[in-house]
Design an enzyme around this catalytic site. Sequence first.
Site, PDB file in Angstrom:
ATOM      1  N   GLU A 272       0.800  -1.229   0.000  1.00  0.00           N
ATOM      2  CA  GLU A 272       0.000   0.000   0.000  1.00  0.00           C
ATOM      3  C   GLU A 272       0.828   1.272   0.000  1.00  0.00           C
ATOM      4  OE1 GLU A 272       0.403  -2.287   2.371  1.00  0.00           O
ATOM      5  OE2 GLU A 272       0.290  -1.449   4.393  1.00  0.00           O
ATOM      6  N   HIS A 296      -8.069  -4.377  -1.114  1.00  0.00           N
ATOM      7  CA  HIS A 296      -7.303  -4.446   0.139  1.00  0.00           C
ATOM      8  C   HIS A 296      -6.318  -3.278   0.241  1.00  0.00           C
ATOM      9  CE1 HIS A 296      -5.237  -6.530   3.505  1.00  0.00           C
ATOM     10  NE2 HIS A 296      -4.161  -5.950   2.991  1.00  0.00           N
ATOM     11  N   GLU A 297      -5.524  -3.076  -0.807  1.00  0.00           N
ATOM     12  CA  GLU A 297      -4.510  -2.009  -0.744  1.00  0.00           C
ATOM     13  C   GLU A 297      -5.168  -0.629  -0.685  1.00  0.00           C
ATOM     14  OE1 GLU A 297      -1.879  -3.257   0.115  1.00  0.00           O
ATOM     15  OE2 GLU A 297      -2.129  -5.288  -0.684  1.00  0.00           O
ATOM     16  N   HIS A 300      -6.071   0.218   2.854  1.00  0.00           N
ATOM     17  CA  HIS A 300      -4.951   0.682   3.679  1.00  0.00           C
ATOM     18  C   HIS A 300      -4.793   2.208   3.645  1.00  0.00           C
ATOM     19  CE1 HIS A 300      -2.950  -2.762   5.407  1.00  0.00           C
ATOM     20  NE2 HIS A 300      -2.794  -3.381   4.242  1.00  0.00           N
ATOM     21  N   GLU A 319      -3.733  -4.642   9.524  1.00  0.00           N
ATOM     22  CA  GLU A 319      -4.235  -5.649   8.585  1.00  0.00           C
ATOM     23  C   GLU A 319      -5.658  -6.124   8.901  1.00  0.00           C
ATOM     24  OE1 GLU A 319      -2.894  -6.008   5.810  1.00  0.00           O
ATOM     25  OE2 GLU A 319      -0.893  -5.190   6.177  1.00  0.00           O
ATOM     26  N   ASP A 376       9.818 -10.096   9.879  1.00  0.00           N
ATOM     27  CA  ASP A 376       9.597 -10.937   8.694  1.00  0.00           C
ATOM     28  C   ASP A 376       9.352 -12.407   9.066  1.00  0.00           C
ATOM     29  OD1 ASP A 376       9.704  -8.870   6.869  1.00  0.00           O
ATOM     30  OD2 ASP A 376      11.841  -9.145   6.420  1.00  0.00           O
ATOM     31  N   TYR A 384      -4.143 -10.812   9.995  1.00  0.00           N
ATOM     32  CA  TYR A 384      -5.205 -10.562   9.023  1.00  0.00           C
ATOM     33  C   TYR A 384      -6.503 -11.239   9.445  1.00  0.00           C
ATOM     34  CZ  TYR A 384      -1.451  -9.248   5.717  1.00  0.00           C
ATOM     35  OH  TYR A 384      -0.382  -8.646   5.107  1.00  0.00           O
TER      36      TYR A 384
HETATM   37  N1  BES Z   1       1.066  -4.395   3.774  1.00  0.00           N
HETATM   38  C1  BES Z   1       0.856  -5.703   3.268  1.00  0.00           C
HETATM   39  C2  BES Z   1       2.107  -6.369   2.785  1.00  0.00           C
HETATM   40  C3  BES Z   1       3.200  -6.493   3.821  1.00  0.00           C
HETATM   41  C4  BES Z   1       2.923  -6.778   5.150  1.00  0.00           C
HETATM   42  C5  BES Z   1       4.513  -6.331   3.436  1.00  0.00           C
HETATM   43  C6  BES Z   1       3.963  -6.872   6.071  1.00  0.00           C
HETATM   44  C7  BES Z   1       5.542  -6.427   4.359  1.00  0.00           C
HETATM   45  C8  BES Z   1       5.258  -6.700   5.684  1.00  0.00           C
HETATM   46  C9  BES Z   1      -0.181  -5.710   2.150  1.00  0.00           C
HETATM   47  O1  BES Z   1      -1.222  -4.803   2.327  1.00  0.00           O
HETATM   48  C10 BES Z   1      -0.829  -7.060   2.123  1.00  0.00           C
HETATM   49  O2  BES Z   1      -1.449  -7.403   3.089  1.00  0.00           O
HETATM   50  N2  BES Z   1      -0.702  -7.793   1.023  1.00  0.00           N
HETATM   51  C11 BES Z   1      -1.299  -9.107   0.849  1.00  0.00           C
HETATM   52  C12 BES Z   1      -2.468  -9.061  -0.083  1.00  0.00           C
HETATM   53  C13 BES Z   1      -3.792  -8.921   0.569  1.00  0.00           C
HETATM   54  C14 BES Z   1      -4.899  -9.076  -0.450  1.00  0.00           C
HETATM   55  C15 BES Z   1      -4.043  -9.786   1.771  1.00  0.00           C
HETATM   56  C16 BES Z   1      -0.288 -10.031   0.216  1.00  0.00           C
HETATM   57  O3  BES Z   1       0.782  -9.569  -0.189  1.00  0.00           O
HETATM   58  O4  BES Z   1      -0.554 -11.223   0.137  1.00  0.00           O
HETATM   59 ZN    ZN Z   2      -2.493  -5.417   3.953  1.00  0.00          ZN
END
Ligand code: BES
Ligand code: ZN
Length: 573
Positions: A272, A296-297, A300, A319, A376, A384
């Site tokens: 996002e 989703h994005e 955010h 999330e 990480d 989520y």
């Molecule tokens: N902000 C996240 C991605 C993220 C989280 C990157 C933590 C680094 C650390 C992003 O909004 C996200 O949740 N992406 C999901 C997709 C979503 C539809 C659930 C993904 O990448 O799977």
């Molecule tokens: Zn997210």
Amino acid sequence: TMAPVSDPSSFSSLSKCATKHLNLIYHVDFDRQVLKGKVALTVEVLEDKFASLTLDSKDLKIFKVSANGQAVQFALGTKHKFKGSPLEITLPFELSRGQHVIVEIEYETSPSATALQWLTPKQTAGKKHPYLFSQCQAIHCRTMVPCQDTPSVKHTYYAQVSVPRELVALMSALRDGQEPDPSDSNRVIYRFRQPVPMPAYLIAIVVGALESREIGPRSRVWSEKEYVDEAAFEFSETETMLKTAESLAGPYVWGQYDLLVLPPSFPYGGMENPCLTFVTPTVLAGDRSLAGVIAHEISHSWTGNLVTNRTWEHFWLNEGHTVYIERMIARCMESEQLRQFEGIGGWKELQESVKEFGPNNVLTNLVTNLHEVDTDEAFSSVPYEKGFALLYHLEELMGGPEVFMGFVKSYIQLFAYGSVTTEEWKNYLFTYFKDKVDILNKVDWNGWMHTPGMPPVKPQYDTTMADVCTALCQRWVKAKEEDLASFTEADVKKLNSPQLIEFVALLLQEEPLPLSHVKKMQEVYQLNSVKNTEVRFRWLRICVRAHWEEAVPLALKMATEQGRMKFTRPLFR
Ligand code: BES
Ligand code: ZN
């Protein structure tokens, strides 16, 4: 009044000072794979007798530090394996509370900076030009900029980026023009401004042979030219999603909402970054069926970017609320039944994560403890889906989607431009629903927030859309050899795209199918030729689990042709 701030993932001084603005100058060097540049931080002093500060840094080469134009002493502390090295800066003068100081740092990044992927021309679609992109969330910004790399601090930024003239630079900000680089006629300087205060993890940069197409009044889609048309089609519902989100959550404050489709090695589904969401090309399904990632994005823009988790221990606030709004968008644009169906799918994802980590693992707590834990390594579906489940459970208790979305909107309004903890969120929940505190007091808060494993309560979902998926899955699970002839193409023709994904997801939760079943399933459903990556990666795992050797090269191909961790890691496992 804010609670005392401490962030276990950051070395930077938080009670002493706060960065207000960042002015960045970058020279993008593709030959050496480094960013060479300068950053000036405008720092507000929060205490009297202020004479030193600590910033986050990781793998940076620091050449010079000055304060208000005067060269000052600095030292890099011992390197911590994931937090990097504290950059200790000593001032030759003292400041008092309320004053500001401009700290300027000349530095260079490392070719192995964890925020940056440097791609050779061969690794791009066009094969002619190199490519650079960043991914800072959660704690990688410090490999790109020495800064207060904590979501508890917010600042605006301005940036000037010099790149080879055949390339385009974009950042998580508004475009502010370009000019030939006065020091090199083969280069161009791109300028950016981000007037809305945001945390450091939302700083983002991309440099490549990019083109764009307009897809709405405040939206363009950017990518290498090979993907632009496909992307413009796939994301044509963007403006409708933005308007829907605004009707739910309040005005969109970031001005532009562009999308960038990255090369296949982008590690996430979406990110996002303000004004410019980054997305994986694996969502280009050809039929808009994976556009939920965009919903989703977009969400955010309110929960995460406007109201931000104070530390990564409260990541579920980002999330969980974002998934909640994403599913409210599905409800408005499609149906309540679709939202219910997505809730069921989410609960199943949560079960998978709890199984993967083990039901007693503290990383399955909604609120985590990140002392000496790499963010990480802690990443999973838990924030989520346990987060969504809690919000949906509260929605049931408080009187339904309209009532609860009223709370979410009010929470956004109250905490906009700030960073919050779980406790502040919960206090506001009790204030907003002051007439229903009796019900709220019966919630098992400790069970939901501070206990590992599945939540204490399973919310109720409408199973209308899920029933066909469950039924077809069970038919396969129960089928004997002699029953296989009863399966036909028609079984899956009546499923829509989310239902097909759910069907393969359910099969994957069962014991491995016999090889004969999987071969028959390919014969009647032709899943080997499905392009939709959410179907494909689950189908290939079903095949591998059934020991179908012919699927191994296909699984390996998918695991290596793209680098979205959600797909690549389970395929390799
Ligand atoms: N902000 C996240 C991605 C993220 C989280 C990157 C933590 C680094 C650390 C992003 O909004 C996200 O949740 N992406 C999901 C997709 C979503 C539809 C659930 C993904 O990448 O799977
Ligand atoms: Zn997210």
